[in-house]
Write a protein that holds these residues in place. Structure first.
Motif, PDB file in Angstrom:
ATOM      1  N   LYS A  52       1.008  -1.158  -0.006  1.00 43.13           N
ATOM      2  CA  LYS A  52       0.084   0.190  -0.152  1.00 43.13           C
ATOM      3  C   LYS A  52       0.931   1.335  -0.132  1.00 43.13           C
ATOM      4  CE  LYS A  52      -3.960  -2.127   0.664  1.00 43.13           C
ATOM      5  NZ  LYS A  52      -4.747  -2.217  -0.438  1.00 43.13           N
ATOM      6  N   ALA A  53       0.843   2.039  -1.018  1.00 42.71           N
ATOM      7  CA  ALA A  53       1.797   3.075  -1.313  1.00 42.71           C
ATOM      8  C   ALA A  53       0.870   4.369  -1.140  1.00 42.71           C
ATOM      9  CB  ALA A  53       2.709   3.113  -2.547  1.00 42.71           C
ATOM     10  N   GLY A  54       1.633   5.657  -1.280  1.00 45.37           N
ATOM     11  CA  GLY A  54       1.055   6.777  -1.390  1.00 45.37           C
ATOM     12  C   GLY A  54       1.821   7.967  -1.556  1.00 45.37           C
ATOM     13  N   ARG A  55       1.393   8.692  -2.463  1.00 50.40           N
ATOM     14  CA  ARG A  55       1.983   9.977  -3.314  1.00 50.40           C
ATOM     15  C   ARG A  55       1.513  11.348  -2.460  1.00 50.40           C
ATOM     16  NH1 ARG A  55       0.340   9.814  -8.172  1.00 50.40           N
ATOM     17  NH2 ARG A  55      -0.935  11.418  -7.888  1.00 50.40           N
ATOM     18  N   VAL A  56       2.300  12.197  -2.187  1.00 49.55           N
ATOM     19  CA  VAL A  56       2.019  13.402  -1.459  1.00 49.55           C
ATOM     20  C   VAL A  56       2.019  14.329  -2.787  1.00 49.55           C
ATOM     21  CG1 VAL A  56       2.081  15.311   0.305  1.00 49.55           C
ATOM     22  CG2 VAL A  56       2.544  12.680   0.767  1.00 49.55           C
ATOM     23  N   ASP A  57       0.952  15.042  -2.861  1.00 45.63           N
ATOM     24  CA  ASP A  57       1.031  16.237  -3.873  1.00 45.63           C
ATOM     25  C   ASP A  57       1.078  17.602  -3.215  1.00 45.63           C
ATOM     26  OD1 ASP A  57       0.464  14.066  -5.949  1.00 45.63           O
ATOM     27  OD2 ASP A  57      -1.589  14.386  -5.696  1.00 45.63           O
ATOM     28  N   HIS A  58       0.783  17.661  -2.089  1.00 43.64           N
ATOM     29  CA  HIS A  58       0.624  18.860  -1.495  1.00 43.64           C
ATOM     30  C   HIS A  58       0.625  18.964  -0.060  1.00 43.64           C
ATOM     31  CE1 HIS A  58       0.101  23.380  -1.135  1.00 43.64           C
ATOM     32  NE2 HIS A  58      -1.186  22.837  -0.431  1.00 43.64           N
ATOM     33  N   ALA A  59       1.441  19.640   0.817  1.00 48.15           N
ATOM     34  CA  ALA A  59       1.300  19.678   1.996  1.00 48.15           C
ATOM     35  C   ALA A  59       1.535  21.115   2.575  1.00 48.15           C
ATOM     36  CB  ALA A  59       2.038  18.507   2.888  1.00 48.15           C
ATOM     37  N   LYS A  60       1.072  21.759   3.516  1.00 43.11           N
ATOM     38  CA  LYS A  60       1.256  22.903   4.078  1.00 43.11           C
ATOM     39  C   LYS A  60       0.829  23.254   5.397  1.00 43.11           C
ATOM     40  CE  LYS A  60       0.188  27.815   2.349  1.00 43.11           C
ATOM     41  NZ  LYS A  60      -0.334  28.443   1.202  1.00 43.11           N
ATOM     42  N   LEU A  61       1.644  24.136   6.131  1.00 42.37           N
ATOM     43  CA  LEU A  61       1.269  24.393   7.248  1.00 42.37           C
ATOM     44  C   LEU A  61       1.522  25.942   7.886  1.00 42.37           C
ATOM     45  CD1 LEU A  61       0.467  23.598  10.638  1.00 42.37           C
ATOM     46  CD2 LEU A  61       2.923  23.218  10.763  1.00 42.37           C
ATOM     47  N   VAL A  62       0.597  26.565   8.226  1.00 43.58           N
ATOM     48  CA  VAL A  62       0.779  28.116   8.599  1.00 43.58           C
ATOM     49  C   VAL A  62       0.087  28.247   9.715  1.00 43.58           C
ATOM     50  CG1 VAL A  62       0.206  30.329   7.797  1.00 43.58           C
ATOM     51  CG2 VAL A  62       0.316  28.553   5.885  1.00 43.58           C
ATOM     52  N   VAL A  63       1.049  28.864  10.674  1.00 41.62           N
ATOM     53  CA  VAL A  63       0.418  29.334  11.911  1.00 41.62           C
ATOM     54  C   VAL A  63      -0.162  30.820  11.564  1.00 41.62           C
ATOM     55  CG1 VAL A  63       0.994  30.352  14.251  1.00 41.62           C
ATOM     56  CG2 VAL A  63       2.144  28.439  13.317  1.00 41.62           C
ATOM     57  N   THR A  64      -1.727  30.954  12.018  1.00 43.31           N
ATOM     58  CA  THR A  64      -2.381  32.127  11.753  1.00 43.31           C
ATOM     59  C   THR A  64      -2.722  32.994  12.852  1.00 43.31           C
ATOM     60  OG1 THR A  64      -4.519  30.785  11.978  1.00 43.31           O
ATOM     61  CG2 THR A  64      -3.631  31.207   9.709  1.00 43.31           C
ATOM     62  N   GLU A  65      -2.554  32.474  14.125  1.00 41.03           N
ATOM     63  CA  GLU A  65      -2.673  33.296  15.483  1.00 41.03           C
ATOM     64  C   GLU A  65      -1.666  32.732  16.388  1.00 41.03           C
ATOM     65  OE1 GLU A  65      -6.524  33.955  17.013  1.00 41.03           O
ATOM     66  OE2 GLU A  65      -7.550  34.231  14.907  1.00 41.03           O
ATOM     67  N   PRO A  66      -1.255  33.493  17.341  1.00 41.42           N
ATOM     68  CA  PRO A  66      -1.187  34.919  17.088  1.00 41.42           C
ATOM     69  C   PRO A  66      -0.219  35.652  16.306  1.00 41.42           C
ATOM     70  CG  PRO A  66       0.270  34.278  18.978  1.00 41.42           C
ATOM     71  CD  PRO A  66      -0.398  32.864  18.256  1.00 41.42           C
ATOM     72  N   TYR A  67       0.703  34.648  15.635  1.00 38.10           N
ATOM     73  CA  TYR A  67       1.647  35.183  14.578  1.00 38.10           C
ATOM     74  C   TYR A  67       1.408  34.586  13.311  1.00 38.10           C
ATOM     75  CZ  TYR A  67       4.388  31.160  15.477  1.00 38.10           C
ATOM     76  OH  TYR A  67       4.941  30.038  15.699  1.00 38.10           O
ATOM     77  N   VAL A  68       1.899  34.839  12.224  1.00 36.20           N
ATOM     78  CA  VAL A  68       1.486  34.407  10.983  1.00 36.20           C
ATOM     79  C   VAL A  68       2.976  33.877  10.307  1.00 36.20           C
ATOM     80  CG1 VAL A  68       0.790  34.684   8.455  1.00 36.20           C
ATOM     81  CG2 VAL A  68      -0.467  35.723  10.358  1.00 36.20           C
ATOM     82  N   LYS A  69       2.857  32.772  10.283  1.00 35.85           N
ATOM     83  CA  LYS A  69       4.318  32.278   9.570  1.00 35.85           C
ATOM     84  C   LYS A  69       3.951  30.691   8.960  1.00 35.85           C
ATOM     85  CE  LYS A  69       9.170  31.076  10.661  1.00 35.85           C
ATOM     86  NZ  LYS A  69      10.211  31.110  11.479  1.00 35.85           N
ATOM     87  N   GLU A  70       4.428  30.340   7.658  1.00 34.31           N
ATOM     88  CA  GLU A  70       4.496  29.089   7.241  1.00 34.31           C
ATOM     89  C   GLU A  70       5.525  28.418   7.620  1.00 34.31           C
ATOM     90  OE1 GLU A  70       3.570  28.943   2.998  1.00 34.31           O
ATOM     91  OE2 GLU A  70       3.895  26.748   3.037  1.00 34.31           O
ATOM     92  N   TYR A  71       5.272  27.073   7.936  1.00 31.02           N
ATOM     93  CA  TYR A  71       6.453  26.038   8.129  1.00 31.02           C
ATOM     94  C   TYR A  71       6.613  25.153   7.261  1.00 31.02           C
ATOM     95  CZ  TYR A  71       6.854  28.365  12.810  1.00 31.02           C
ATOM     96  OH  TYR A  71       6.789  29.305  13.781  1.00 31.02           O
ATOM     97  N   GLU A  72       7.775  24.492   6.888  1.00 36.07           N
ATOM     98  CA  GLU A  72       8.217  23.540   6.008  1.00 36.07           C
ATOM     99  C   GLU A  72       7.588  22.216   6.672  1.00 36.07           C
ATOM    100  OE1 GLU A  72      12.495  22.621   5.800  1.00 36.07           O
ATOM    101  OE2 GLU A  72      11.854  20.811   4.615  1.00 36.07           O
TER     102      GLU A  72
END
Ligand SMILES: [Zn+2]
Length: 423
Positions: A52-72
């Motif tokens: 059973k395999a899987g492919r990841v096309d898109h992954a995203k994490l953004v802190v929206t409060e109390p500051y805004v920053k996207e993390y790898e």
């Protein structure tokens, strides 16, 4: 013909590339091992199985409060897709998933320490979390020298407890989120699940005197993402090839089966598939010898035995005869020996562990450029394996009792999730 650590190391160099379960690269490595096995004159073939395999096309994490920053982040393969536009939820750090934490996780995106263990996954799913974050590496990792691990939501988790959105991030970023008091996050994940083909490479040498007594050899040849798997475990794979070469010339008394297992890193999938496909002949198996990690220049020799104290004493005595320091002990080992022990086949693992600062595993440092492996060190495990095999193969009566001690049976059952681990 003698065995040759030099020749073995040359083959290891040739196969020093990433070989993840179910990929073309894993297949290419299997074909190379098959050709090498056939060149010895032994009967060799490939046995395929589905993973059973899987492919990841898109992954995203953004802190929206109390500051805004996207993390790898990397998405867990076979994770649950987020709804269109992603999901927004509160963030909570659940450390080691204690009852106190579980009171606070419902509907939240939850960060936990380390790996996603089956028991914690069950608890988090029952507590109805919105998503799971794990982290890997260390807080002092340099971005240019390290990778953010790609992980998979294995069937042992999802079959029993359903799917979940799951992402992995770097330890330093996880620490920053907690330190800065992240309260709300935005998460996106899109991937696709599919069936892939993996394969075991199998060779057989028929026994001349006791063909119905089978000694089974195992070494996995797959690697994880980012790792060229020269230490874990092309080192063991090429040692097995030398044994095959040797016994192709000096015919054994008992039947020897050599298996290079695929997809070990995804949960021993190759050896599990082999054991399932060969169930009818397992009662003829008198011993399984598994080699998983060798060739570390600075290191120590370990032989975990999944059998009885009697077997431990026997293997320990042989290593003393040979004059090789080896810590032989009755213990489980997380490798392809487990499905055999589960079916009552005694197993001996031969390993050479790199010592602290000289044994890199499961990341990009498992690479020849890390300069921690050499053929002289590989020869130690090769000689141990050859000596052990010659002695057990030539014995008038097979010297290892076909029995698994209760304490090992318990450990195997826990490992295979047949019963809960005692806390
Ligand atoms: Zn391994």
């Amino acid at each position: 013909m003698k065995v040759s650590a030099h020749r073995a190391f040359a083959l290891l160099k040739e196969l020093a590339y990433v070989r993840v379960s179910g990929t073309e690269a894993e297949k290419t490595a299997a074909q190379r091992l098959l050709a090498e096995a056939q060149s010895t004159g032994a009967e060799a073939h490939i046995e395929e199985f589905t993973v059973k395999a899987g492919r990841v096309d898109h992954a995203k994490l953004v802190v929206t409060e109390p500051y805004v920053k996207e993390y790898e982040v990397t998405g867990y393969e076979r994770g649950l897709n987020t709804p269109e536009g992603g999901l927004d939820a509160e963030f909570y750090y659940a450390e080691n998933v204690s009852p106190v934490h579980l009171k606070n996780v419902k509907g939240k995106v939850v960060l936990i320490n380390g790996r996603l263990r089956k028991k914690d996954y069950e608890k988090l799913q029952k507590a109805e979390v919105a998503g799971i974050l794990t982290f890997s590496g260390s807080t002092i990792d340099r971005l240019s020298d390290t990778d953010c691990d790609i992980r998979k939501l294995r069937e042992v988790l999802t079959d029993a407890h359903g799917d979940c959105v799951a992402l992995n991030m770097r330890a330093a970023d996880a620490a920053e989120m907690v330190r800065r008091g992240a309260r709300k996050v935005h998460v996106e994940f899109k991937g696709e699940n599919y069936d892939a083909t993996s394969q075991n490479v199998c060779a057989v040498i028929e026994g001349t005197q006791y063909p119905d007594e089978i000694i089974s050899f195992g070494a996995h040849y797959d690697s994880v993402h980012f790792s060229t798997g020269v230490y874990d475990n092309m080192s063991g794979s090429v040692i097995l090839m030398e044994l095959l070469r040797y016994f192709s010339e000096y015919k054994p008394a008992r039947t020897l089966k050599f298996n290079w297992y695929g997809s070990e890193e995804q949960g021993l999938l190759g050896s599990k598939a082999w054991v399932a496909a060969h169930e009818d002949e397992l009662d003829k198996h008198v011993l399984m010898i598994n080699i998983d990690v060798a060739a570390a220049t600075l290191g120590t020799n370990i032989a975990p035995v999944l059998a009885t104290e009697g077997a431990v004493g026997y293997v320990d005595a042989l290593m003393r005869e040979l004059g090789v320091a080896c810590e032989t002990k009755l213990d489980i080992y997380s490798s392809d020996c487990v499905p055999f022990a589960d079916k009552g086949v005694p197993a001996v693992n031969l390993c050479r562990f790199g010592t602290q600062g000289a044994g890199y595993i499961h990341d990009r440092r498992d690479n020849l450029k890390s300069n921690y492996l050499d053929e002289r060190a590989l020869d130690i495990t090769l000689q141990q394996a050859l000596y052990l095999t010659k002695r057990v193969d030539s014995a008038a009566v097979f010297p290892i009792e076909r029995k698994i001690a209760d304490e090992i049976k318990d450990k195997v059952d826990e490992y295979l999730f047949k019963k809960d681990k005692k806390d």
